[in-house]
Design an enzyme around this catalytic site. Structure first.
Site, PDB file in Angstrom:
ATOM      1  N   MET A 143     -15.574   9.398   4.767  1.00  0.00           N
ATOM      2  CA  MET A 143     -14.469  10.374   4.575  1.00  0.00           C
ATOM      3  C   MET A 143     -13.682  10.523   5.992  1.00  0.00           C
ATOM      4  SD  MET A 143     -12.912  12.943   3.333  1.00  0.00           S
ATOM      5  CE  MET A 143     -11.521  13.518   4.202  1.00  0.00           C
ATOM      6  N   GLU A 144     -12.477  10.417   5.949  1.00  0.00           N
ATOM      7  CA  GLU A 144     -11.640   9.836   6.835  1.00  0.00           C
ATOM      8  C   GLU A 144     -10.921  11.076   7.672  1.00  0.00           C
ATOM      9  OE1 GLU A 144     -10.816  10.048   3.400  1.00  0.00           O
ATOM     10  OE2 GLU A 144      -8.808  10.785   3.281  1.00  0.00           O
ATOM     11  N   ASN A 145     -11.773  12.331   7.962  1.00  0.00           N
ATOM     12  CA  ASN A 145     -11.513  13.417   8.692  1.00  0.00           C
ATOM     13  C   ASN A 145     -10.729  13.045   9.914  1.00  0.00           C
ATOM     14  OD1 ASN A 145     -13.318  15.079   7.226  1.00  0.00           O
ATOM     15  ND2 ASN A 145     -14.942  14.209   8.230  1.00  0.00           N
TER      16      ASN A 145
ATOM     17  N   HIS B 239      -6.851   5.137   6.853  1.00  0.00           N
ATOM     18  CA  HIS B 239      -6.497   6.423   6.495  1.00  0.00           C
ATOM     19  C   HIS B 239      -5.983   7.368   7.770  1.00  0.00           C
ATOM     20  CE1 HIS B 239      -7.289   7.476   2.259  1.00  0.00           C
ATOM     21  NE2 HIS B 239      -8.631   7.118   2.490  1.00  0.00           N
TER      22      HIS B 239
ATOM     23  N   GLU C  78      -5.257   6.806  -1.329  1.00  0.00           N
ATOM     24  CA  GLU C  78      -6.383   6.114  -1.696  1.00  0.00           C
ATOM     25  C   GLU C  78      -5.944   4.922  -2.092  1.00  0.00           C
ATOM     26  OE1 GLU C  78      -9.220   6.987  -0.336  1.00  0.00           O
ATOM     27  OE2 GLU C  78      -9.048   9.141  -0.245  1.00  0.00           O
TER      28      GLU C  78
ATOM     29  N   GLU D  36     -12.845  17.312   1.730  1.00  0.00           N
ATOM     30  CA  GLU D  36     -12.112  16.880   0.548  1.00  0.00           C
ATOM     31  C   GLU D  36     -12.696  17.208  -0.627  1.00  0.00           C
ATOM     32  OE1 GLU D  36     -10.750  13.032   0.945  1.00  0.00           O
ATOM     33  OE2 GLU D  36      -8.563  13.483   0.151  1.00  0.00           O
TER      34      GLU D  36
ATOM     35  N   HIS E 220     -11.540   1.106   5.649  1.00  0.00           N
ATOM     36  CA  HIS E 220     -10.742   1.830   4.817  1.00  0.00           C
ATOM     37  C   HIS E 220     -10.331   3.219   5.276  1.00  0.00           C
ATOM     38  CE1 HIS E 220     -10.098   3.875   0.541  1.00  0.00           C
ATOM     39  NE2 HIS E 220     -10.574   5.176   1.410  1.00  0.00           N
ATOM     40  N   GLU E 221     -11.680   3.847   5.808  1.00  0.00           N
ATOM     41  CA  GLU E 221     -11.567   5.169   6.412  1.00  0.00           C
ATOM     42  C   GLU E 221     -10.459   5.138   7.599  1.00  0.00           C
ATOM     43  OE1 GLU E 221     -12.406   7.303   4.704  1.00  0.00           O
ATOM     44  OE2 GLU E 221     -14.092   6.352   3.324  1.00  0.00           O
TER      45      GLU E 221
ATOM     46  N   GLY F 161     -19.187   7.632   0.313  1.00  0.00           N
ATOM     47  CA  GLY F 161     -19.367   6.501   1.187  1.00  0.00           C
ATOM     48  C   GLY F 161     -19.019   6.969   2.745  1.00  0.00           C
TER      49      GLY F 161
HETATM   50 ZN   LIG Z   1     -10.338   6.846   1.024  1.00  0.00          ZN
END
Ligand SMILES: [Zn+2]
Length: 860
Positions: A277-279, A315, A334, A141, A311-312, A275
């Site tokens: 990444m929501e792959n 997502h 986000e 991303e 958070h992740e 921090g």
């Molecule tokens: Zn995010």
């Protein structure tokens, strides 16, 4: 994605990146992808077949590709393979395949072979190192999938992926699917791992990590969850697994849609820009954001790890299952995940009072949004650099704050239903801002689609001026709205923005809510109140300007009648109106005194930060002891209650408040705080486990700030012997906090010596630039090494180094910074440069407005 400490980022001088969108006439549906990375030679080769649908007859197909060498390309259509001529359009990060005769509309397949380099650049398929070995991992991303394989690399082109990767025999790999086949490779020392077909997803969510990962595993609501890491760190994965468990259970309920992707992996990567990444089904984190040692971790790390992880995972529904159609709406991913991340953690650890942190974060982003160099939440990014710049505080924190206001306006259950309807309508597809607020408008029957555009499409924050009047026993409130600026000049000049603001007043024994849509508007308050507070639960995204009498009245009852988020908003509203000269600085100090019994962590920290700003800008060196006395009086009763020594029965909140007070009182030179910090540091160097983890960072900060060359030597000697990344960072950042310029220069030499990981550069320079004693040395170093460092310290759009330059407060410095950046580009951080210059201006103006008030207060 999530960065660690919340804040700014931003735009670019793009001399390298083009702004072309791919044509909409060719739509991919499936990628069969083979990747063969060779860590030793730092290169990879690959092969892919992409199934596409041609909307019309064409001889040409365009897709994204960056720094890849394509060795063969053909297009298969109507059962016939046709060789394709290939041309590179490097500025636009595209390649064109051209065939001799037009391809018919309908299905076709592209078959390409390609190769590329593995670099240490933290993007694309790149190398990540520990002391022991090197790994190959991805970060895609916004626009870096095209660095691993030629792709239709825009979020609207969702497809499924079948991935096979070749790895050394002793290595495994992690990706979006699970491993369904493990077969020998042509090279007998290697094997080929094939993953199950991925969900339908955008290219930026594809993930791959090759190495000797080891995992902890647990099933939650029938979904296998793994937390994976390098083998030597696997024992620090337990906490993340617990967070994931609670988050998964919470979201399954809250979203009303079961986790859609079959399995969830979470991987800790040694070198990682973000921090997390929501792959899809395969979330990657910076190792220090995912792993921790529960025996020694600070309360602050546990809270920040928990929120990053939540958070992740949020997502996976909001961002992955439903994806913003284009990067202009990235706030929808986000801002939403930022709003959502606190929910499962509040339910799990209510005693952490994350709602107070949320209120404090909202106030901080309102601070940034009070600059004229801010931007609207909704952007118009065209180039890869502009896309990257969208990942800033406005997207995350303002996006989250505006959603929080919306939730409060329509009610939590109605809001949740709107989210559920939106997700169901667009599952596995893409959506826009308008889709979201239409869903909320429908379920709530309220004008969400009128209100939201005023906050999402316009920059800035409204200031609500409130005055109440009594007629008999009936009270009226009069509101006026205008855009707030931290510059008095701009504020007084006025600005055309107008918002639709849901306003809830809290009154003595009563509440009154209304939607303020006009520039001037009145509302009935019922009986005449003894006091009023104009932002119930601090949910509103606006500044409040009270009359002097109203401010005095609400300050008197703040500790007894307002909750912590409300006190946080009151402190920051008063600070902001003081900054622009609507109040005297003496009124602000009066509010501080009224809050001497404040026990809330976030409120204490904000108040302390404001007092420190005030001290740095308005208190001359010779008076600083006098002002420090005021700071000590502000917090000492609180400290006496807690004591400096950690007690076995302390709550997390008590531990955190004690640690904050150690930092605050340490910075004000309180002898007991300094002595305590020194003793803790000595104890830690002997045995890190002997110090309660939450106290470690403030103890080192205080001891270093008051420390001498001897202590510097001692910490320098401890640095190479550190037994964990956490311990290493403790020593490294301590070395950056000494007050002597020559010691700062020695710390900067560690950068030259390769002792600082690139992912730490922004923070390290920020710490050195924030300290008035070392900022000259740090700024001189930065200028001297700019051509080398520019990309590295601006990697979050200037968050860190460039934004900290805004702490300067003199004409001379302003000129210096402005001249430097006129001649030197700040890649991806030009807006941050402008914001920093504006913050220097604001500080200079603040001195002009309040210096006299401060001087006469000091003389009393
Ligand atoms: Zn995010």
């Amino acid at each position: 994605m999530r960065i660690l400490a919340a804040l700014l980022l931003l735009p670019a001088l793009n001399n390298f990146a083009g702004g072309q969108r791919l044509p909409a006439s060719v739509v991919p549906s499936h990628y069969k992808l083979f990747i063969d990375p060779n860590i030793e030679t730092q290169s990879f080769s690959g092969e892919e077949t992409i199934d596409v649908q041609l909307g019309r007859a064409s001889k040409e197909i365009v897709l994204n590709s960056l720094d890849l060498e394509v060795s063969s390309a053909e297009v298969i259509a109507g059962g016939k393979a046709r060789p394709a001529q290939l041309s590179y359009d490097a500025p636009n990060e595209m390649i064109r395949l051209v065939v001799a005769d037009a391809l018919p509309p309908g299905p076709a397949a592209l078959h390409l072979k390609f190769s590329g380099k593995l670099t240490a650049g933290l993007r694309g398929l790149y190398l990540s190192k520990t002391a022991r070995r090197t790994y190959a991992v991805t970060q895609f991303e916004g626009t870096y999938a095209r660095m691993m394989f030629p792709a239709f690399d825009e979020p609207g082109f969702k497809a499924t992926f079948d991935l096979t990767v070749v790895a050394d025999k002793q290595d495994t790999a992690i990706s979006n699917g699970h491993i369904i086949r493990d077969a020998p490779a042509a090279d007998p020392t290697r094997h080929a791992l094939t993953f199950s077909t991925s969900p339908r997803m955008s290219t930026y969510l594809v993930a791959l990590a090759v190495g000797d990962w080891q995992c902890l595993e647990r099933k939650v609501d029938a979904v296998p969850i793994r937390v994976c890491a390098v083998p030597e760190s696997k024992d620090k994965a337990q906490f993340a697994l617990d967070v994931a468990t609670h988050s998964m259970q919470f979201y399954n309920q809250w979203y009303g849609i079961k986790y859609p992707f079959g399995k969830l992996d979470m991987l800790a990567i040694p070198d990682y820009e973000w921090g997390g990444m929501e792959n899809t089904a395969s979330i990657f984190y910076r190792d220090t954001a995912l792993l921790l040692d529960e025996a020694t971790a600070s309360v602050f790390s546990r809270r920040s790890h928990a929120t990053v992880i939540a958070h992740e995972i949020a997502h996976q529904w909001f961002g992955d299952l439903v994806t913003a159609a284009w990067w202009d709406d990235i706030w929808l991913n986000e801002g939403f995940a930022t709003w959502m991340q606190a929910k499962p953690i509040e339910a799990w650890h209510p005693e952490w009072h994350l709602e107070d942190d949320v209120a404090a974060t909202t106030q901080q982003i309102i601070g940034l949004d009070s600059l004229s160099a801010t931007r609207a939440i909704h952007g118009d990014p065209k180039t890869p650099a502009e896309i990257k710049e969208m990942f800033d505080g406005i997207t995350y924190e303002k996006g989250g704050a505006v959603l929080s206001m919306l939730e409060s306006y329509v009610g939590p259950e109605v809001f949740r239903k709107g989210v559920n309807a939106y997700l169901r309508a667009h599952a596995n597809g893409n959506a826009t801002s308008a889709d979201f607020w239409q869903a909320e408008t429908q379920v709530s029957g309220k004008p969400v689609d009128q209100l939201m555009p005023t906050f999402v499409l316009q920059p800035g924050v409204p200031m609500l001026t409130v005055s109440s009047s009594c007629n008999g026993d009936k009270a009226q409130a009069a509101f006026t709205q205008q855009r707030f600026f931290l510059s008095p000049e701009r504020l007084n000049a006025g600005s055309p923005e107008q918002w639709q603001i849901p306003v809830c007043m809290k009154l003595e024994g009563n509440e009154a809510c209304s939607l303020v849509t006009a520039k001037k508007q009145e509302a009935s308050l019922g009986q005449c109140p003894a006091w009023l507070f104009a932002n119930r639960n601090a949910k509103g995204y606006y500044r409040v300007d009270y009359t002097q009498a109203e401010l005095n009245a609400v300050a008197r009852v703040a500790e007894s009648q307002l909750n912590a988020p409300e006190r946080i908003a009151l402190i920051e509203d008063t600070w902001a109106t003081t900054r622009v000269g609507k109040n005297s600085v003496v009124d602000f100090l009066g509010l501080a005194q009224a809050l001497r019994s404040e026990r809330d962590l976030a409120a204490i920290n904000l108040l302390a930060a404001d007092l420190e700003y005030l001290s740095a800008s308005l208190v001359p060196e010779k008076e600083s002891a006098h002002f420090n006395e005021f700071v000590r009086k502000q917090f000492e009763a609180n400290e006496r209650d807690l004591g400096w020594t950690a007690r076995s029965g302390d709550s997390d909140e008590q531990k955190a408040v004690r640690a904050s007070l150690l930092g605050i009182l340490g910075r004000s030179g309180d002898p007991e705080a300094v002595a305590t910090a020194r003793a803790l540091v000595q104890s830690y160097i002997k045995d890190p486990a002997s110090v309660e983890g939450t106290l470690v960072a403030p103890a080192f900060a205080t001891a270093a700030a008051q420390g001498d060359a001897g202590l510097y030597e001692q910490i320098s000697a401890a640095l190479p012997k550190a037994r964990s990344t956490g311990e290493y960072n403790t020593y490294l950042f301590a070395l950056a906090q000494f007050s002597q310029a020559n010691l700062a220069e020695r710390t900067l030499a560690l950068v030259d010596a390769g002792k600082v990981r690139q992912q730490q550069y922004p923070l390290l320079f920020s710490v050195l630039l924030a300290n008035t004693h070392t900022q000259d040395a740090a700024w001189a170093y930065l200028k001297e090494h700019w051509s080398d460092l520019a990309e590295k310290v601006t990697s979050f759009g200037g968050r860190g180094a460039v934004s900290t330059l805004g702490n300067f407060c003199s004409d001379e410095r302003r000129t210096d910074v402005a001249q430097f950046f006129q001649q030197h580009p700040a890649p991806g951080a030009q807006r941050t440069v402008n914001q920093s210059l504006e913050r220097i201006d604001n500080c200079i103006e603040f001195k002009k407005i309040q210096q006299q008030n401060m001087d006469s207060w000091m003389q009393k």
